[in-house]
Enzyme design. Structure first.
Site, PDB file in Angstrom:
ATOM      1  N   ASN A 156      26.539 -25.053  23.520  1.00 13.61           N
ATOM      2  CA  ASN A 156      26.563 -23.620  23.858  1.00 13.61           C
ATOM      3  C   ASN A 156      25.287 -23.158  24.568  1.00 13.61           C
ATOM      4  OD1 ASN A 156      25.073 -23.800  21.496  1.00 13.61           O
ATOM      5  ND2 ASN A 156      25.892 -21.929  20.599  1.00 13.61           N
ATOM      6  N   ALA A 181      24.860 -32.590  23.625  1.00 12.13           N
ATOM      7  CA  ALA A 181      26.310 -32.614  23.387  1.00 12.13           C
ATOM      8  C   ALA A 181      27.014 -33.372  24.507  1.00 12.13           C
ATOM      9  CB  ALA A 181      26.825 -31.187  23.334  1.00 12.13           C
ATOM     10  N   GLY A 233      23.774 -26.952  15.396  1.00 11.65           N
ATOM     11  CA  GLY A 233      25.222 -27.175  15.468  1.00 11.65           C
ATOM     12  C   GLY A 233      25.897 -26.607  14.231  1.00 11.65           C
ATOM     13  N   GLU A 255      19.459 -25.875  12.278  1.00 15.49           N
ATOM     14  CA  GLU A 255      19.862 -24.546  12.730  1.00 15.49           C
ATOM     15  C   GLU A 255      21.379 -24.594  12.814  1.00 15.49           C
ATOM     16  OE1 GLU A 255      21.216 -21.815  14.562  1.00 15.49           O
ATOM     17  OE2 GLU A 255      20.222 -22.415  16.425  1.00 15.49           O
ATOM     18  N   LEU A 256      22.025 -24.016  11.787  1.00 12.55           N
ATOM     19  CA  LEU A 256      23.460 -24.253  11.601  1.00 12.55           C
ATOM     20  C   LEU A 256      24.283 -22.993  11.891  1.00 12.55           C
ATOM     21  CD1 LEU A 256      23.038 -26.483   8.406  1.00 12.55           C
ATOM     22  CD2 LEU A 256      23.111 -27.192  10.800  1.00 12.55           C
ATOM     23  N   CYS A 289      25.583 -18.903  17.770  1.00 11.75           N
ATOM     24  CA  CYS A 289      25.470 -18.851  16.299  1.00 11.75           C
ATOM     25  C   CYS A 289      25.034 -17.477  15.811  1.00 11.75           C
ATOM     26  CB  CYS A 289      24.468 -19.883  15.797  1.00 11.75           C
ATOM     27  SG  CYS A 289      24.870 -21.529  16.329  1.00 11.75           S
ATOM     28  N   GLU A 385      33.586 -18.245  11.076  1.00  9.67           N
ATOM     29  CA  GLU A 385      32.811 -18.058  12.309  1.00  9.67           C
ATOM     30  C   GLU A 385      33.790 -18.086  13.484  1.00  9.67           C
ATOM     31  OE1 GLU A 385      29.838 -21.109  12.964  1.00  9.67           O
ATOM     32  OE2 GLU A 385      28.615 -19.759  14.166  1.00  9.67           O
TER      33      GLU A 385
HETATM   34  C1  SIN Z   1      22.424 -20.485  18.971  1.00  9.86           C
HETATM   35  O1  SIN Z   1      23.562 -20.219  19.224  1.00  9.86           O
HETATM   36  O2  SIN Z   1      22.183 -21.193  18.015  1.00  9.86           O
HETATM   37  C2  SIN Z   1      21.248 -20.051  19.786  1.00  9.86           C
HETATM   38  C3  SIN Z   1      21.208 -18.650  20.142  1.00  9.86           C
HETATM   39  C4  SIN Z   1      19.862 -18.152  20.607  1.00  9.86           C
HETATM   40  O3  SIN Z   1      18.909 -18.893  20.786  1.00  9.86           O
HETATM   41  O4  SIN Z   1      19.780 -16.958  20.796  1.00  9.86           O
END
Ligand code: SIN
Length: 482
Positions: A156, A181, A233, A255-256, A289, A385
Site C-alpha cells: 500500500n 511486497a 502488514g 506495524e500491523l 492502516c 478492517e
Molecule cells: C500504513 O498504512 O501503515 C502507513 C500509513 C502512513 O504512513 O501514513
C-alpha cells in the site's frame, strides 16, 4: 512508461551486495488499473535471501564504524536523488500500485522525508553518564547499532514503508535487507538504484524480490546473523513472523492492522470534520492502516453531517491513477474488491443502508467510493478492517459510550475525533487506547512524529526521535578502580 528517466529506474531483479541479480524464474508485475504487464522481475530464492543477509553482515563491520556525519551525508545524497526523481518514482509507483499520480508523488516526498529526518537524527544519538554507586566507579551508557536488520514491507506504500525503516536503520549504523511486497517490487528496486547512485556502500542496503513469501520470510526472521526484524502488514501475518522471530529472540518492530474510529461530537466544526474525514478515509482508496474505519456521529448532527459528507464524496473521481483529476484509483487486485464487497453485503444484510456508491463489477479492480449508514458496532463494516473506499457511519449519543465503543477493538493504531470543547479534547485523547490520535485533524503521518500502535496493532515506533531508538542497543559500561 517509455520515458528514459523511467527506464533508468526500472530494474528487474534483486539488489544484493551492490549488484543486480537475475533469476531463471520471473514473476509479473501488473498495473492494477489496466491489468497490463509493467515488468517481469527475477523471483528470488532462499539462497538469494541468505546471500543478502550475509552481504549485510559483512558490510556491517565497516558501516557501523562510519561516523554519524558520514552516514548523514550519504543519506542526504539519497534524499536529494529521491526528491529529484520524485515524479519518475511517483509514476512507477502508480503503475505498480494504482494510487493517483499526485498521491504517489506525495508518497515519494513523504518517504524521502524519512531519509532527510534520519540523516539529521543520526547526529543526535546521545548516551548517558549516571552517578556511580561508589567513589571509584563510573557508570556510562553508550548506544550502538543493533546489527543486520531485515524487513518485509507492504504494497500500500511501496516507497515510504521502506524508507521509514531503512533510513532509521542506516542512520543508526545498521545494514538492511528488505523484501518488498510481490505486487510492488519496482519502487523498492528504483530506490536501490538511487541508493547506489548516492554512494551507499555495497551490502548496506539490499532488496530481495520474490514470490515465495513464506520461505523468504523464514530466512529473514530466522537467519542467525539477523539482529532485528521489522514488518508492516496485517496482524495475522505479523503474528506468524513474530513467532518465527521468537526462537532467535530477535529484536522486532511490528506495524500491523488498524480499525480507526473517527468521532464527530455535537460541538465539532462539521465542515472541518468532513474535510478531515475525506483525508483520513479516502487516502489510497482506503487502503491504509491508519484509514478511518468506523465513523461515529453524534445523533444531534448525524443527518447534517452525512449530507455534507456525501456531497464531498460525490466529487471524487475514480479511474486510472495516471489520468488527470483522478482521486480514487483501483484496489490492489480483484480479490480486494470482492473482500470489501463482502463486508458491505453482510452489513446491509444486517440492516445497514448504502446512501451513496454501490456494487462493483464482478471482475473489476475498481470500487466506487461508498457511504453506508445505520452501521452498528457488531456489523462487519465496523468490526473488521475495511481496506477500501467505504465509509461506515454509526450513531452515538453519549461521550463515555462512544469512547467505550471506539476502544472495543483488538486494534489500537490510529483514532480521530472532532470537538471544540477543550475539556473534552483532553478527556477523550487520554482515554482512547490508540498509539496515534488526530484531534480536529485527519492527516497525522509525518517523519517527525512517532508512528505506531498499541494492542494488536503492533509494537515499536517509526519516524521521530523514537524511531531511531528501535535500531540501537543500549550498552552500559561500569568503570571501576578510578
Ligand atoms: C500504513 O498504512 O501503515 C502507513 C500509513 C502512513 O504512513 O501514513
Amino acid at each position: 512508461m517509455q520515458s528514459d528517466a523511467l527506464q533508468t529506474l526500472l530494474k528487474n531483479g534483486s539488489y544484493i551486495n551492490g549488484e543486480w541479480k537475475s533469476a531463471q524464474q520471473k514473476f509479473d508485475v501488473t498495473n492494477p488499473a489496466t491489468g497490463e504487464l509493467v515488468a517481469q522481475v527475477a523471483d528470488a530464492s532462499e539462497d538469494d535471501a541468505h546471500a543478502a543477509i550475509e552481504a549485510a553482515d559483512s558490510a556491517f563491520k565497516s558501516w557501523s564504524k562510519t561516523t554519524a556525519a558520514e552516514r548523514a551525508a550519504l543519506l542526504r545524497k539519497w534524499f536529494n536523488l529521491m526528491t529529484d526523481h520524485a515524479e519518475t518514482l511517483g509514476h512507477l509507483l502508480t503503475l505498480e500500485q494504482g494510487k493517483p499520480l499526485a498521491e504517489a508523488i506525495g508518497e515519494v516526498k513523504y518517504g524521502a522525508g524519512y531519509i532527510e529526518w534520519f540523516a539529521e537524527e543520526a547526529k543526535r544519538v546521545y548516551g548517558d553518564t549516571i552517578p556511580g554507586p561508589a567513589a571509584d566507579k563510573r557508570v556510562v551508557v553508550i548506544k550502538q547499532p543493533v546489527g543486520v536488520v531485515t524487513a518485509i514491507t507492504p504494497w500500500n506504500f511501496p516507497n515510504a514503508m521502506i524508507t521509514r525503516k531503512a533510513a532509521a536503520a542506516l542512520a543508526a549504523g545498521c545494514t538492511f535487507v528488505v523484501r518488498p511486497a510481490t505486487e510492488t517490487p519496482l519502487s523498492a528496486l528504483a530506490m536501490a538504484e538511487l541508493a547506489h547512485q548516492a554512494g551507499i556502500p555495497a551490502g548496506v542496503f539490499n532488496v530481495v524480490t520474490g514470490t515465495q513469501s513464506s520461505a523468504l520470510g523464514k530466512v529473514l526472521t530466522q537467519h542467525p546473523r539477523v539482529a532485528k526484524f521489522t514488518f508492516t502488514g496485517s496482524t495475522g501475518v505479523g503474528k506468524i513472523l513474530l513467532k518465527q522471530c521468537a526462537d532467535g529472540v530477535k529484536k522486532v518492530s511490528m506495524e500491523l492492522g488498524g480499525n480507526a474510529p473517527f468521532i464527530v461530537f455535537e460541538d465539532a466544526d462539521l465542515d472541518a470534520a468532513v474535510e478531515g474525514l475525506m483525508l483520513s478515509k479516502y487516502r489510497n482508496a482506503g487502503q491504509t492502516c491508519v484509514c478511518t474505519n468506523r465513523i461515529y456521529v453524534h445523533d444531534s448532527v448525524h443527518d447534517q453531517f452525512v449530507e455534507k459528507f456525501v456531497a464531498k464524496v460525490r466529487e471524487l473521481k475514480i479511474g486510472n491513477g495516471l489520468d488527470e483529476g483522478v482521486n480514487i484509483g483501483p484496489l490492489i487486485h480483484q480479490k480486494a474488491v470482492q473482500d470489501v464487497k463482502q463486508l458491505v453485503d453482510d452489513s446491509v444484510a444486517q440492516g445497514a443502508q448504502i446512501v451513496y456508491g454501490g456494487t462493483p463489477q464482478e471482475d473489476s479492480t475498481f470500487f466506487a467510493p461508498t457511504v453506508v449508514t445505520g452501521v452498528t458496532q457488531q456489523m462487519p463494516l465496523a468490526a473488521e478492517e475495511i481496506f477500501g473506499p467505504v465509509s461506515a457511519i454509526l450513531r452515538f449519543s453519549d461521550e463515555s459510550d462512544v469512547i467505550a465503543q471506539a476502544n472495543d477493538s483488538e486494534y489500537g493504531l490510529a483514532a480521530y475525533f472532532y470537538s471544540r470543547d477543550i475539556g473534552r479534547v483532553w478527556r477523550v485523547s487520554e482515554q482512547l487506547e490508540f498509539g496515534m490520535v488526530g484531534i480536529n485533524e485527519g492527516a497525522i503521518s509525518n517523519p517527525a512524529a512517532p508512528f505506531g500502535g498499541v494492542k494488536q496493532s503492533g509494537s515499536g515506533r517509526e519516524g521521530s526521535k523514537y524511531g531511531l531508538e528501535d535500531y540501537l542497543e543500549i550498552k552500559y559500561l561500569c568503570m571501576g578502580g578510578i
